[in-house]
Design a protein around this motif. Structure first.
Motif, PDB file in Angstrom:
ATOM      1  N   LEU A 116      19.480 -22.041  37.999  1.00 50.12           N
ATOM      2  CA  LEU A 116      19.098 -22.643  36.532  1.00 50.12           C
ATOM      3  C   LEU A 116      19.643 -24.101  36.772  1.00 50.12           C
ATOM      4  O   LEU A 116      18.557 -25.209  36.373  1.00 50.12           O
ATOM      5  CB  LEU A 116      19.480 -22.232  35.435  1.00 50.12           C
ATOM      6  CG  LEU A 116      18.841 -20.946  34.902  1.00 50.12           C
ATOM      7  CD1 LEU A 116      19.445 -20.306  33.749  1.00 50.12           C
ATOM      8  CD2 LEU A 116      17.392 -21.059  34.826  1.00 50.12           C
ATOM      9  N   ARG A 117      20.760 -24.297  37.039  1.00 51.48           N
ATOM     10  CA  ARG A 117      21.472 -25.701  37.336  1.00 51.48           C
ATOM     11  C   ARG A 117      20.468 -26.472  38.298  1.00 51.48           C
ATOM     12  O   ARG A 117      20.749 -27.737  38.337  1.00 51.48           O
ATOM     13  CB  ARG A 117      22.951 -25.632  37.552  1.00 51.48           C
ATOM     14  CG  ARG A 117      23.794 -25.162  36.345  1.00 51.48           C
ATOM     15  CD  ARG A 117      25.067 -25.593  36.709  1.00 51.48           C
ATOM     16  NE  ARG A 117      25.771 -24.601  37.529  1.00 51.48           N
ATOM     17  CZ  ARG A 117      26.394 -23.481  37.555  1.00 51.48           C
ATOM     18  NH1 ARG A 117      26.312 -22.715  36.405  1.00 51.48           N
ATOM     19  NH2 ARG A 117      26.928 -22.850  38.739  1.00 51.48           N
ATOM     20  N   LEU A 118      20.267 -25.866  39.426  1.00 51.51           N
ATOM     21  CA  LEU A 118      19.600 -26.672  40.394  1.00 51.51           C
ATOM     22  C   LEU A 118      18.044 -26.927  40.079  1.00 51.51           C
ATOM     23  O   LEU A 118      17.500 -27.961  40.624  1.00 51.51           O
ATOM     24  CB  LEU A 118      19.449 -25.603  41.564  1.00 51.51           C
ATOM     25  CG  LEU A 118      20.491 -25.562  42.556  1.00 51.51           C
ATOM     26  CD1 LEU A 118      20.344 -24.684  43.653  1.00 51.51           C
ATOM     27  CD2 LEU A 118      21.043 -26.839  42.975  1.00 51.51           C
ATOM     28  N   GLY A 119      17.680 -26.592  39.077  1.00 47.08           N
ATOM     29  CA  GLY A 119      16.482 -26.607  38.542  1.00 47.08           C
ATOM     30  C   GLY A 119      15.245 -25.946  38.609  1.00 47.08           C
ATOM     31  O   GLY A 119      14.053 -26.061  38.237  1.00 47.08           O
ATOM     32  N   ARG A 129       4.870 -22.399  42.972  1.00 46.92           N
ATOM     33  CA  ARG A 129       5.382 -22.307  44.006  1.00 46.92           C
ATOM     34  C   ARG A 129       6.466 -21.272  44.501  1.00 46.92           C
ATOM     35  O   ARG A 129       7.625 -21.440  43.793  1.00 46.92           O
ATOM     36  CB  ARG A 129       5.901 -23.813  44.814  1.00 46.92           C
ATOM     37  CG  ARG A 129       4.516 -24.492  44.909  1.00 46.92           C
ATOM     38  CD  ARG A 129       5.000 -25.964  45.454  1.00 46.92           C
ATOM     39  NE  ARG A 129       5.765 -26.606  44.669  1.00 46.92           N
ATOM     40  CZ  ARG A 129       5.334 -27.525  43.294  1.00 46.92           C
ATOM     41  NH1 ARG A 129       4.000 -27.425  43.329  1.00 46.92           N
ATOM     42  NH2 ARG A 129       6.201 -28.026  42.502  1.00 46.92           N
ATOM     43  N   ILE A 130       6.418 -20.295  45.206  1.00 49.86           N
ATOM     44  CA  ILE A 130       7.422 -19.167  45.144  1.00 49.86           C
ATOM     45  C   ILE A 130       8.539 -19.761  46.403  1.00 49.86           C
ATOM     46  O   ILE A 130       8.234 -19.455  47.472  1.00 49.86           O
ATOM     47  CB  ILE A 130       6.979 -17.573  45.515  1.00 49.86           C
ATOM     48  CG1 ILE A 130       6.039 -17.404  44.351  1.00 49.86           C
ATOM     49  CG2 ILE A 130       7.939 -16.963  45.498  1.00 49.86           C
ATOM     50  CD1 ILE A 130       5.096 -16.036  44.716  1.00 49.86           C
ATOM     51  N   ALA A 134       9.925 -30.268  43.514  1.00 49.22           N
ATOM     52  CA  ALA A 134       8.934 -31.316  43.338  1.00 49.22           C
ATOM     53  C   ALA A 134       9.105 -31.881  41.822  1.00 49.22           C
ATOM     54  O   ALA A 134       8.678 -33.136  41.634  1.00 49.22           O
ATOM     55  CB  ALA A 134       7.522 -30.765  43.171  1.00 49.22           C
ATOM     56  N   GLY A 135       9.889 -31.197  40.868  1.00 46.05           N
ATOM     57  CA  GLY A 135      10.030 -31.873  39.473  1.00 46.05           C
ATOM     58  C   GLY A 135       8.924 -31.702  38.682  1.00 46.05           C
ATOM     59  O   GLY A 135       8.927 -32.235  37.468  1.00 46.05           O
ATOM     60  N   ASP A 136       7.955 -30.650  39.110  1.00 45.30           N
ATOM     61  CA  ASP A 136       6.864 -30.573  38.175  1.00 45.30           C
ATOM     62  C   ASP A 136       7.048 -29.306  37.307  1.00 45.30           C
ATOM     63  O   ASP A 136       6.067 -28.715  36.712  1.00 45.30           O
ATOM     64  CB  ASP A 136       5.443 -30.570  38.819  1.00 45.30           C
ATOM     65  CG  ASP A 136       5.379 -29.532  40.121  1.00 45.30           C
ATOM     66  OD1 ASP A 136       6.384 -28.775  40.202  1.00 45.30           O
ATOM     67  OD2 ASP A 136       4.385 -29.684  40.743  1.00 45.30           O
ATOM     68  N   GLY A 137       7.842 -28.524  37.437  1.00 48.21           N
ATOM     69  CA  GLY A 137       8.280 -27.302  37.080  1.00 48.21           C
ATOM     70  C   GLY A 137       7.456 -26.112  37.443  1.00 48.21           C
ATOM     71  O   GLY A 137       7.292 -24.982  37.017  1.00 48.21           O
ATOM     72  N   LYS A 138       7.009 -26.286  38.731  1.00 45.94           N
ATOM     73  CA  LYS A 138       6.355 -25.206  39.391  1.00 45.94           C
ATOM     74  C   LYS A 138       6.932 -24.683  40.381  1.00 45.94           C
ATOM     75  O   LYS A 138       6.451 -23.629  41.232  1.00 45.94           O
ATOM     76  CB  LYS A 138       4.920 -25.835  39.841  1.00 45.94           C
ATOM     77  CG  LYS A 138       4.115 -26.298  38.848  1.00 45.94           C
ATOM     78  CD  LYS A 138       3.589 -25.124  37.811  1.00 45.94           C
ATOM     79  CE  LYS A 138       2.734 -25.650  36.968  1.00 45.94           C
ATOM     80  NZ  LYS A 138       2.046 -24.324  36.015  1.00 45.94           N
ATOM     81  N   ASP A 139       8.143 -25.045  40.755  1.00 45.96           N
ATOM     82  CA  ASP A 139       8.992 -24.348  41.787  1.00 45.96           C
ATOM     83  C   ASP A 139       9.858 -23.220  41.212  1.00 45.96           C
ATOM     84  O   ASP A 139      10.713 -23.499  40.258  1.00 45.96           O
ATOM     85  CB  ASP A 139      10.203 -25.563  42.317  1.00 45.96           C
ATOM     86  CG  ASP A 139       9.354 -26.392  43.106  1.00 45.96           C
ATOM     87  OD1 ASP A 139       8.428 -25.946  44.046  1.00 45.96           O
ATOM     88  OD2 ASP A 139       9.619 -27.560  42.833  1.00 45.96           O
ATOM     89  N   ILE A 140       9.423 -22.109  41.768  1.00 47.19           N
ATOM     90  CA  ILE A 140      10.111 -20.727  41.045  1.00 47.19           C
ATOM     91  C   ILE A 140      10.819 -19.774  42.139  1.00 47.19           C
ATOM     92  O   ILE A 140      10.706 -19.921  43.222  1.00 47.19           O
ATOM     93  CB  ILE A 140       9.052 -19.930  40.376  1.00 47.19           C
ATOM     94  CG1 ILE A 140       7.858 -19.431  41.339  1.00 47.19           C
ATOM     95  CG2 ILE A 140       8.377 -20.652  39.111  1.00 47.19           C
ATOM     96  CD1 ILE A 140       6.765 -18.529  40.654  1.00 47.19           C
TER      97      ILE A 140
END
Length: 263
Positions: free
Chosen positions: A166-169, A231-232, A106-112
């Motif tokens: 990490l490289r995938l974001g 989001r896990i 999503a690009g919001d830093g919430k995909d973990i």
């Protein structure tokens, strides 16, 4: 890209490859000591198959495992110190990476991506070698003292996956059953073997160092993450308690570990 930037990139890549190589060599360099009273084959003369036993453990068909059967001590040692363990780990991490590449973040830093620590990112195989490769009940005090030394090497395939994520974001959340007083030496050990830039390192605040509350602890912490907006996407660990319970994630990945069992 300028000449200086190219040099920096080459140095970083070389350091990354060296770290992974050193982790693999550290595991393989452990000296195999003769194990008295055990057999080196996959089954004993009476027909007990250690290979089949391990399959039963990894697939959660054999449960409530107190110790590794004594007859399988040499088999487990050969497996943990040999190529098969690394190959099995690679199958898991490659599948995890294959899945991760299909996810549109999503690009919001919430995909973990949640990762367990012990025997998932770093290995304690040298401690197991000194304690019968799971055939003896672990001395909890001895294990804690070992962990406090911060000398556990990285699992090479896990480290490779970590850097790829990490490289995938992805944001990385490390969720462990270790207690809060172990934070400093846990962070130091992880950083020394190549792990860095995690979003959170979640440890247990209180409680006994035992298996009975691991699943509840990890479920509760995953719930908190989801309720706070994360989001896990993925979840990887070596024990079923890492992957079962509430909010396990969109995909889970089970790493091999025949030495002990925690559901």
């Amino acid at each position: 890209m300028g000449a200086f930037s190219s040099i920096v990139l080459l140095v970083y890549v070389a350091a990354t490859l060296l770290s992974i190589s050193e982790g693999s060599e550290r595991i393989h360099s452990l000296i195999r000591q003769p194990v008295a009273g055990t057999v080196s084959a996959e089954s004993d003369p009476a027909g007990f198959s250690c290979l089949s036993w391990r399959f039963g453990v990894e697939t959660k068909n054999i449960r409530d495992l107190p110790t590794v059967p004594k007859v399988c001590q040499h088999y487990v040692a050969d497996y943990m110190l040999g190529d098969q363990f690394l190959q099995d780990s690679k199958v898991v991490t490659e599948e995890a990476f294959k899945y991760a590449k299909t996810v549109k973040l999503a690009g919001d830093g919430k995909d973990i991506w949640i990762l367990d620590v012990d025997d998932s990112l770093i290995t304690h195989v040298d401690f197991y070698a000194q304690n019968g490769f799971g055939t003896e009940i672990f001395d909890v005090t001895a294990l804690i003292n070992y962990l406090a030394q911060g000398i556990s090497p990285a699992l090479p395939e896990s480290l490779k996956l970590y850097r790829r994520l990490l490289r995938l974001g992805f944001k990385i959340v490390l969720l462990t059953g270790r207690m809060e007083p172990s934070r400093n030496f846990t962070e130091s050990n992880l950083k020394n073997v190549g792990y860095h830039s995690w979003e959170k390192l979640i440890l247990r605040e209180t409680g006994e160092w035992n298996d009975t509350t691991q699943r509840a602890h990890k479920s509760a912490e995953r719930r908190k993450l989801v309720e706070s907006g994360y989001r896990i996407i993925g979840n990887m660990g070596d024990q079923w308690c890492d992957l079962l319970g509430d909010y396990p994630g969109h995909r889970t990945f089970k790493l091999p570990n025949p030495v002990f069992y925690t559901e």
